[in-house]
Motif scaffolding. Structure first.
Motif, PDB file in Angstrom:
ATOM      1  N   SER A  60     -20.098  10.522 -61.554  1.00  0.00           N
ATOM      2  CA  SER A  60     -19.307  10.152 -60.368  1.00  0.00           C
ATOM      3  C   SER A  60     -20.138  10.405 -59.123  1.00  0.00           C
ATOM      4  CB  SER A  60     -18.006  10.971 -60.286  1.00  0.00           C
ATOM      5  OG  SER A  60     -18.296  12.305 -59.909  1.00  0.00           O
ATOM      6  N   GLY A  61     -19.675   9.878 -58.006  1.00  0.00           N
ATOM      7  CA  GLY A  61     -20.340  10.140 -56.735  1.00  0.00           C
ATOM      8  C   GLY A  61     -20.228  11.608 -56.349  1.00  0.00           C
ATOM      9  N   THR A  62     -19.081  12.191 -56.631  1.00  0.00           N
ATOM     10  CA  THR A  62     -18.863  13.602 -56.291  1.00  0.00           C
ATOM     11  C   THR A  62     -19.840  14.490 -57.067  1.00  0.00           C
ATOM     12  OG1 THR A  62     -16.529  13.080 -55.971  1.00  0.00           O
ATOM     13  CG2 THR A  62     -17.092  15.402 -56.115  1.00  0.00           C
ATOM     14  N   THR A  86     -15.083  11.903 -42.985  1.00  0.00           N
ATOM     15  CA  THR A  86     -15.553  11.352 -44.252  1.00  0.00           C
ATOM     16  C   THR A  86     -14.496  11.666 -45.290  1.00  0.00           C
ATOM     17  OG1 THR A  86     -17.281  11.476 -45.976  1.00  0.00           O
ATOM     18  CG2 THR A  86     -16.906  13.457 -44.677  1.00  0.00           C
ATOM     19  N   ALA A  89     -14.771  14.425 -50.665  1.00  0.00           N
ATOM     20  CA  ALA A  89     -15.795  14.688 -51.689  1.00  0.00           C
ATOM     21  C   ALA A  89     -17.105  15.187 -51.085  1.00  0.00           C
ATOM     22  CB  ALA A  89     -16.056  13.422 -52.504  1.00  0.00           C
ATOM     23  N   THR A  90     -17.455  14.684 -49.892  1.00  0.00           N
ATOM     24  CA  THR A  90     -18.704  15.089 -49.242  1.00  0.00           C
ATOM     25  C   THR A  90     -18.742  16.607 -49.074  1.00  0.00           C
ATOM     26  OG1 THR A  90     -18.448  13.041 -47.959  1.00  0.00           O
ATOM     27  CG2 THR A  90     -20.208  14.515 -47.295  1.00  0.00           C
ATOM     28  N   ASP A 158     -25.126  10.434 -48.070  1.00  0.00           N
ATOM     29  CA  ASP A 158     -23.928  10.017 -48.801  1.00  0.00           C
ATOM     30  C   ASP A 158     -23.726   8.521 -48.550  1.00  0.00           C
ATOM     31  OD1 ASP A 158     -21.396   9.365 -49.729  1.00  0.00           O
ATOM     32  OD2 ASP A 158     -20.494  11.282 -49.138  1.00  0.00           O
ATOM     33  N   CYS A 160     -22.109   6.574 -50.637  1.00  0.00           N
ATOM     34  CA  CYS A 160     -21.072   6.183 -51.605  1.00  0.00           C
ATOM     35  C   CYS A 160     -20.308   4.938 -51.166  1.00  0.00           C
ATOM     36  CB  CYS A 160     -20.113   7.341 -51.833  1.00  0.00           C
ATOM     37  SG  CYS A 160     -20.847   8.640 -52.836  1.00  0.00           S
ATOM     38  N   GLN A 161     -20.354   4.627 -49.852  1.00  0.00           N
ATOM     39  CA  GLN A 161     -19.671   3.440 -49.348  1.00  0.00           C
ATOM     40  C   GLN A 161     -20.669   2.367 -48.907  1.00  0.00           C
ATOM     41  OE1 GLN A 161     -16.842   4.575 -46.275  1.00  0.00           O
ATOM     42  NE2 GLN A 161     -15.771   5.986 -47.634  1.00  0.00           N
ATOM     43  N   SER A 182     -21.597   6.001 -55.262  1.00  0.00           N
ATOM     44  CA  SER A 182     -20.432   6.093 -56.146  1.00  0.00           C
ATOM     45  C   SER A 182     -20.141   4.706 -56.687  1.00  0.00           C
ATOM     46  CB  SER A 182     -19.223   6.591 -55.342  1.00  0.00           C
ATOM     47  OG  SER A 182     -18.011   6.274 -56.024  1.00  0.00           O
ATOM     48  N   LYS A 187     -15.479   0.414 -54.807  1.00  0.00           N
ATOM     49  CA  LYS A 187     -16.679   0.426 -53.969  1.00  0.00           C
ATOM     50  C   LYS A 187     -17.413  -0.923 -54.043  1.00  0.00           C
ATOM     51  CE  LYS A 187     -15.821   4.614 -52.778  1.00  0.00           C
ATOM     52  NZ  LYS A 187     -16.334   5.952 -52.856  1.00  0.00           N
ATOM     53  N   GLY A 195     -18.194   6.585 -61.962  1.00  0.00           N
ATOM     54  CA  GLY A 195     -19.641   6.528 -62.110  1.00  0.00           C
ATOM     55  C   GLY A 195     -20.303   6.846 -60.786  1.00  0.00           C
TER      56      GLY A 195
HETATM   57  C1  LIG Z   1     -16.049   7.461 -52.895  1.00  0.00           C
HETATM   58  C2  LIG Z   1     -16.747   8.491 -52.090  1.00  0.00           C
HETATM   59  C3  LIG Z   1     -17.257   9.668 -52.669  1.00  0.00           C
HETATM   60  C4  LIG Z   1     -16.977  10.113 -54.066  1.00  0.00           C
HETATM   61  O1  LIG Z   1     -17.237   9.269 -55.064  1.00  0.00           O
HETATM   62  P1  LIG Z   1     -16.527   9.395 -56.500  1.00  0.00           P
HETATM   63  O2  LIG Z   1     -17.372   8.506 -57.339  1.00  0.00           O
HETATM   64  O3  LIG Z   1     -15.122   8.906 -56.356  1.00  0.00           O
HETATM   65  O4  LIG Z   1     -16.601  10.806 -56.938  1.00  0.00           O
HETATM   66  C5  LIG Z   1     -18.005  10.512 -51.861  1.00  0.00           C
HETATM   67  N1  LIG Z   1     -18.204  10.255 -50.554  1.00  0.00           N
HETATM   68  C6  LIG Z   1     -17.699   9.169 -49.967  1.00  0.00           C
HETATM   69  C7  LIG Z   1     -17.953   8.938 -48.512  1.00  0.00           C
HETATM   70  C8  LIG Z   1     -16.942   8.260 -50.708  1.00  0.00           C
HETATM   71  O5  LIG Z   1     -16.408   7.185 -50.097  1.00  0.00           O
END
Ligand SMILES: *Cc1c(COP(=O)(O)O)cnc(C)c1O
Length: 369
Positions: A60-62, A86, A89-90, A158, A160-161, A182, A187, A195
Motif C-alpha cells: 500500500s502507499g501507507t 494532506t 496516511a502521510t 508523497d 500517492c496522488q 499508492s 488513484k 497496492g
Molecule cells: C492515498 C494516499 C496515501 C495512502 O495510500 P494507500 O495506498 O491508501 O495506503 C498516502 N498519501 C496520500 C496523499 C494519499 O492520497
C-alpha cells in the motif's frame, strides 16, 4: 442526467474488461501468486514510466511511506517535516516509525509545501522532509533537494496522488531520494485492492526496501534473512491488473488534463477560483479542486442535482483529534485552514464525457447567477 460520480471505476473496467479478465485468468493458471513474473514486469515498467532506475512494488502507499522513511534511517526521536493539508496516511507513516511530524504551511497557489516557510523548522533533529503532491500537483522539488543537500536530510516525496506529474519537464519518481505511490483503486493508476510502490535512483535503497518487504530476504534463499523486515509485498494479481492499466496511464493523464482545462474554460464566475499550475509543473489532475467562499452552499446544491462532489480535506491534520498531542491549534496554519474552508473537488476521471463537464459547469454558473 444520471448521477455523475466523483470517480467511476466501473466505467473504466467495462472498457478494459477483456484485457483485465485475461490478465487475471492467466495469473490464476500460472499460479505464481507472490513476487511472480507480473510483479517483476510491473516494477521494471513502472520505474521506466517514472524515469527512475528502480521501483519496488509494495502492499500500500501507507506501508510504502513507512518503509521509505525507516529504510532512510528515520527513527524514534527524529523530526520529519510535512504539511498539514494532506491525507492522514502521510503523518501516520511518520508517527509509525517513531518520529515526530513537524508541520510546514503550504503555498496557496499550488496547495503544496511552501519552501519559504521552512525557515526555523529545520533543526538538528530533522531527518527527512515529506512533501506531498496534493491533488496531483507536484511540490517545488528543486529548492527542497538543495536544502536536503545542505542540511543532510532525506526527501521522501508523497506522490500517492500524482502518478504522471512532471517537475521541470521531468517525470516525478527519480528526483527525490524516494518517491512514494499508492495504487488505491481511485488513484490515477489504481489496482483492484491495495497496492503501493517506491521509486528511486539509489540502488542500495531499492535493494534494501525490496528485502525488507519480503521478510528481510536479500537473496532468493527462502530461509536466509539479512534484516528483520516484514510482509509488505504487492500481490501478483494486483500487479497483473496494474500491468494492463499502466499502458494507458499517459493517455489517461492527458484526458484528465484536457477535461480539467475544459472545466477551467467553462466555469465562469467571480465566486469560483480554478486550480492553477505552477510554471515548473505538469499537473496530473488526480482531482479538479475549485475554491469558493460559498463552498458549502455550492456543495449542497450540486449534491441535490445528483452531481457528486467532495471536500479534500475538511479538517486539516493539525486540528485532528488523533493529533491533539502535537499541541497545535486553530489559526496556526492560516492558508491550510482557508483551503479546508473553501475547496471542493468536482467529478474527474479519464472516461468522464465532455458533455458532462459542460452540464456540471453550466449548473455551477447558473447557481452563482
Ligand atoms: C492515498 C494516499 C496515501 C495512502 O495510500 P494507500 O495506498 O491508501 O495506503 C498516502 N498519501 C496520500 C496523499 C494519499 O492520497
Amino acid at each position: 442526467m444520471n448521477e455523475i460520480q466523483l470517480v467511476n471505476l466501473k466505467k473504466q473496467y467495462e472498457l478494459l474488461r477483456e484485457e483485465i479478465n485475461t490478465a487475471i485468468s492467466s495469473t490464476l493458471e500460472n499460479s505464481k501468486f507472490i513476487l511472480g513474473p507480473e510483479t517483476c514486469k510491473f516494477e521494471k515498467d513502472f520505474a521506466a514510466f517514472c524515469d527512475a532506475k528502480y521501483s519496488v512494488a509494495l502492499s500500500s502507499g501507507t506501508d510504502a511511506l513507512k518503509l521509505a522513511l525507516s529504510t532512510l534511517g528515520v527513527k524514534r526521536g527524529d523530526e520529519v517535516i510535512t504539511v498539514p493539508n494532506t491525507f492522514i496516511a502521510t503523518v501516520e507513516a511518520i508517527i509509525g516509525v517513531g518520529a515526530k511530524p513537524v508541520f510546514c504551511e503550504i503555498e496557496e497557489q499550488t496547495f503544496t509545501l511552501d519552501v519559504k516557510k521552512l525557515n526555523g523548522l529545520i533543526t538538528e533533529k530533522t531527518k527527512a522532509i515529506l512533501p506531498v503532491d496534493l491533488y496531483g500537483h507536484p511540490c517545488d522539488l528543486s529548492p527542497i533537494m538543495d536544502l536536503a543537500e545542505k542540511h543532510d536530510f532525506s526527501v521522501v516525496e508523497d506522490a500517492c496522488q500524482a502518478h504522471g506529474a512532471k517537475y521541470g519537464g521531468k517525470m516525478i519518481g527519480g528526483i527525490a531520494h524516494a518517491t512514494v505511490f499508492s495504487f488505491y483503486p481511485s488513484k490515477n493508476l489504481g489496482s483492484y485492492g491495495d497496492g503501493g510502490a517506491i521509486t528511486t535512483n539509489d540502488e542500495e535503497l531499492a535493494g534494501k526496501i525490496s528485502a525488507l518487504r519480503d521478510h528481510g530476504r536479500l537473496t532468493h534463499e527462502k530461509y536466509k534473512h539479512d534484516y528483520i523486515g516484514g510482509n509488505y509485498r504487492m500481490d501478483e494479481l494486483q500487479a497483473a491488473i496494474l500491468n494492463v492499466k499502466l499502458k494507458y496511464l499517459e493517455k489517461w493523464i492527458e484526458a484528465r488534463r484536457n477535461l480539467a482545462s475544459l472545466y477551467s474554460k467553462l466555469i465562469d464566475s467571480k465566486h469560483v477560483r480554478h486550480p492553477e499550475e505552477a510554471s515548473y509543473a505538469r499537473h496530473a489532475y488526480y482531482l479538479y479542486v475549485i475554491r469558493s467562499k460559498k463552498r458549502d452552499m455550492l456543495k449542497k446544491f450540486l449534491l441535490s442535482e445528483k452531481i457528486c462532489c467532495e471536500v479534500h480535506y475538511p479538517l486539516p491534520l493539525h486540528l485532528q483529534p488523533a493529533l491533539k498531542f502535537l499541541g497545535r491549534k486553530k489559526g496556526d496554519f492560516e492558508i491550510t485552514e482557508q483551503c479546508s474552508d473553501t475547496v471542493l473537488s468536482l467529478p474527474l476521471y479519464p472516461e468522464l464525457e465532455e458533455k458532462e463537464i459542460m452540464y456540471i459547469s453550466d449548473k455551477i454558473n447558473k447557481f452563482f447567477k
